[in-house]
Structures are given as structure tokens and as C-alpha cells.
Design an enzyme around this catalytic site. Structure first.
Site, PDB file in Angstrom:
ATOM      1  N   GLY A  42       0.886  -1.330  -0.042  1.00  0.00           N
ATOM      2  CA  GLY A  42       0.083  -0.006   0.076  1.00  0.00           C
ATOM      3  C   GLY A  42       0.929   1.266  -0.056  1.00  0.00           C
ATOM      4  N   TYR A 149      -0.615 -17.950  -1.828  1.00  0.00           N
ATOM      5  CA  TYR A 149      -1.453 -16.952  -2.065  1.00  0.00           C
ATOM      6  C   TYR A 149      -2.982 -17.892  -2.329  1.00  0.00           C
ATOM      7  CZ  TYR A 149      -4.269 -13.211  -4.262  1.00  0.00           C
ATOM      8  OH  TYR A 149      -5.095 -12.238  -4.528  1.00  0.00           O
TER       9      TYR A 149
END
Ligand code: NAD
Ligand code: UDP
Ligand code: UDP
Length: 330
Positions: A42, A149
Site C-alpha cells: 500500500g 496465495y
């Protein structure tokens, strides 16, 4: 809006690509937003314009650690999403999905909050069924490089449904398909950002494999609308629900569209296909249409145009920072 009516919403991964657009949308809808992020992928820039909003708050925190706050709804988006980032520290990726889900579910249980999980089309792995409906159980290689993932997200879904059955939690699970738009990272290796940045810089467009593999690309505002609708749907709509754009194309076709749209002189070059790269992917969105009244509205060309505009601006700023005297010198 009276304070008591303003929903307090936690967005984990709120400084990321999807999370920052979601925070924006929730503020527009009149919610009080708590954005939690550890800034792994982010960026502060994604939320800088929200920092002065009176009902926005940012907390730097890693969701693999417990979090004690009081909220009404939780959107759990924290997790790196591009293959190069989730494979950088695969153990941390699994921890983020699994420990992160346990902590957020524990929080939801304590404060009786509604909780939505950002799951993924990767739970279908390299699918043998096409397009993929939610009932398809997938074809994931549990020991391959994508497994941290895929299996982390699959386990998170399991945890959501176990908290639902065992603790009666109000859960929502969205299976998100490839999404693109402004605020993707220029260097996170995803195909749309890679191709646009390469085209704008006049570099070769790197198509992996022979480019015949397919994906279906959803514009970010459509995706965010799907998530909000799922959160606001009647309680029995737990999902999992596919959210994505069914318009499927080969990666080679995407490369050509980006070249056409940018008017670039870049040429396509073929590079090796990464291991376990899914050959085809297209969401069956029958359930999203009937249960949420949702379908995507943004055409690929329109979405790509605004994404190209975003990267043009970003690259111009980078260039100006790297060569501050360039303009003067001219
Ligand atoms: P992103 O990498 O831009 O955002 C993820 C955010 O989570 C980042 O801001 C990152 O710093 C944060 N984060 C990572 N680990 C964390 C941790 N341990 N604690 C707190 N914050 C952490 O990716 P995105 O594309 O915005 O994806 C958001 C979510 O949507 C992810 O869960 C992803 O798996 C899911 N998703 C995205 C797509 C897509 O195409 N963008 C497709 C399927 C699923
Ligand atoms: N938790 C949290 N915030 C809360 C409540 C719980 O982060 O407000 C975390 C805590 O780490 C806990 C986990 O969520 O271990 C799971 O909570 P749950 O109540 O399901 O189980 P516990 O482990 O507390 O028995
Ligand atoms: N891809 C490509 N060139 C790139 C980046 C990606 O050809 O520079 C391919 C990749 O091999 C995959 C598809 O584009 O087949 C989508 O890749 P991305 O990483 O964006 O998403 P995912 O594979 O997770 O769907």
C-alpha cells in the site's frame, strides 16, 4: 448525518489499490472509515487525499497481530495480490491470509460486526471448468509457487464459513477476478500495469508464454460497487460470489489494445510463462446478477483510458523528480 447512524467501517489493506478506492466510496456513502494497513504494497499517496476527511482514520498495523477496535462492518482486503509481491515472502502471505482472517473474524465475533472477505478467482487455480461458477472447487497446485496465495485464500474462506456455522457470524465472501484501474503500482508485475507502463515508456511489451492464455478484466469502480452491494445484501447472501467482468480476452489481445490506445511504438516480445500460470479465466456472474443486482458497467476501452491517463501523470511526476532541471535546460 447523526453520529449514531454513521456506520463505522474497518477496511484492512485500505491503503492498497482496491482498498483505497473502497475507502473513498464508503466515505462518499457517509460511513466513518478506519483504514488499517502495514504498507507492504500500500502507499500513503493512495489515501493522502482522504487524510483530512473528518470521518477517515488511518492505523498502521499488521493484521497477523490482534486488533482491538469497535466497528460495525469489516472489509478484509489486507494481502498482497500480485504474483511478485505475494511470492516475495510466501510464508508472510499465508500468515496474512490465515492469521489475518482469524484475527478479523475474532474481532467481528467480539463486536458483532458484519465481515466481508476479499477472496479471489485464484481459489479455482488453473481451472478445468470454463467459465468458473462458484460451485466449481478448483484445481490448485498446493505445493507450487502460487500456493501461498491460493491456499491461504482458500483457508481464509474455510475460516469464514466455520465462524459462520460455529459462531453464527454475519459473513460475506467475494471471489474477485482480475481488476485494474488507477493506483495499481507501476512495478507490481501485473499485466495491465506492466503493459501500460511499457507502452508509455516505449519499451518492449513482455507477453509471457505465447500470449494465448486468457483473463477477464474488471474496472475498479465496478468491483468496489460489487463489494459494497454484497456487504449490504440480505444476511442469507453469504457468498461465495464471483465479482468480475466476463469479457474474456487473450493476453496478446490485451497487449495490442494497449499499444493501440497509447499510440506506442513498443513491440511485443515473448517471455517464458511462469509456473502454474492459469491458462484461462472468466467469471460466471449469474449469482452476482441475481443476488446483488450487480453487473459491470465500464467497457474495457473506457477503463483502460483512465488507467493510461493515471500512469501518464505518474510517470511525468517521476520524470520531473528524476530530472528537476529538465524543463529549465530546454
Ligand atoms: P494491493 O497489494 O494493492 O493491496 C493490498 C493491501 O494490503 C496493501 O495496501 C498492503 O500494504 C496491505 N497488506 C498486506 N499485508 C498486510 C498485513 N499483513 N497487514 C496489513 N495490511 C497488509 O492489492 P489489491 O489489488 O488492492 O488487492 C486487495 C485485496 O483484493 C487482496 O486481498 C487481494 O487478494 C484481493 N484481490 C485482488 C484482485 C485484483 O485483481 N486486484 C483479484 C483478486 C483478489
Ligand atoms: N481478536 C482480535 N480482536 C478482537 C478479538 C479477537 O484481534 O477484538 C483475535 C485474537 O487474536 C484471537 C483471534 O482473534 O486469538 C480469534 O478470536 P476468537 O474469539 O475466535 O478465539 P480465541 O483465540 O480468542 O479463543
Ligand atoms: N503477464 C504477461 N506479461 C506481463 C505480466 C503478466 O504476459 O508483463 C501474464 C501472466 O503470465 C498471466 C496474465 O498476464 O497469464 C495475468 O497476469 P497477472 O499477474 O496480472 O494476474 P494473474 O496471473 O494473477 O491473473
Amino acid at each position: 448525518m447523526p453520529v449514531a447512524l454513521r456506520k463505522r467501517v474497518l477496511v484492512t489493506g485500505g491503503a492498497g489499490f482496491l482498498g483505497s478506492h473502497l475507502c473513498e466510496r464508503l466515505l462518499t456513502d457517509g460511513c466513518e472509515v478506519l483504514c488499517v494497513d502495514n504498507f507492504f504494497t500500500g502507499r500513503r499517496e493512495n489515501i493522502a487525499h482522504l487524510m483530512s476527511a473528518p470521518y477517515f482514520e488511518m492505523l498502521r498495523h499488521d493484521v497477523t497481530f490482534p486488533l482491538y477496535v469497535e466497528v460495525d462492518e469489516i472489509y478484509n482486503l489486507a494481502c498482497p495480490a500480485s504474483p511478485i509481491h505475494y511470492q516475495f515472502d510466501p510464508v508472510q502471505t499465508t500468515k496474512t491470509s490465515v492469521h489475518g482472517a482469524i484475527n478479523m473474524l475474532g474481532l467481528a465475533k467480539r463486536v458483532k460486526a458484519k465481515i466481508l472477505q476479499a477472496s479471489t478467482s485464484e481459489v479455482y487455480g488453473d481451472p478445468q471448468l470454463h467459465p468458473q461458477p462458484e460451485s466449481y472447487r478448483g484445481s490448485v497446485n498446493p505445493v507450487g509457487p502460487r500456493a501461498c496465495y491460493d491456499e491461504g485464500k482458500r483457508c481464509a474462506e474455510t475460516l469464514f464459513f466455520d465462524y459462520y456455522r460455529q459462531h453464527n457470524l454475519n459473513i460475506r465472501v467475494a471471489r474477485i477476478f482480475n481488476t485494474y484501474g488507477p493506483r495499481m503500482l507501476p512495478n507490481d508485475g501485473r499485466v495491465v500495469s506492466n503493459f501500460i507502463v511499457q507502452a508509455l515508456k516505449g519499451e518492449n511489451i513482455t507477453v509471457y508464454g505465447d500470449g494465448s492464455q486468457t483473463r477477464s478484466f474488471c474496472y475498479v469502480s465496478d468491483l468496489v460497487d460489487g463489494l459494497v452491494r454484497l456487504m449490504n445484501a440480505p444476511d442469507e447472501v453469504t457468498g461465495p460470489v464471483n465479482i468480475g467482468n466476463p469479457r474474456e480476452m487473450t493476453i496478446l489481445e490485451l497487449a495490442q489494445r494497449v499499444i493501440d490506445l497509447t499510440g506506442s511504438s513498443s513491440e511485443v516480445v515473448l517471455r517464458p510463462l511462469p509456473q502454474d500460470d492459469p491458462l484461462q479465466r472468466q467469471p460466471d456472474i449469474t449469482l452476482a446478477k441475481s443476488a446483488l443486482g450487480w453487473k459491470p458497467t465500464i467497457e474495457l476501452e473506457t477503463g483502460l483510458e483512465s488507467t493510461v491517463a493515471y500512469f501518464r501523470d505518474l510517470l511525468a511526476v517521476e520524470l520531473a523528480e528524476a530530472h528537476p532541471m529538465a524543463e529549465v535546460a530546454e
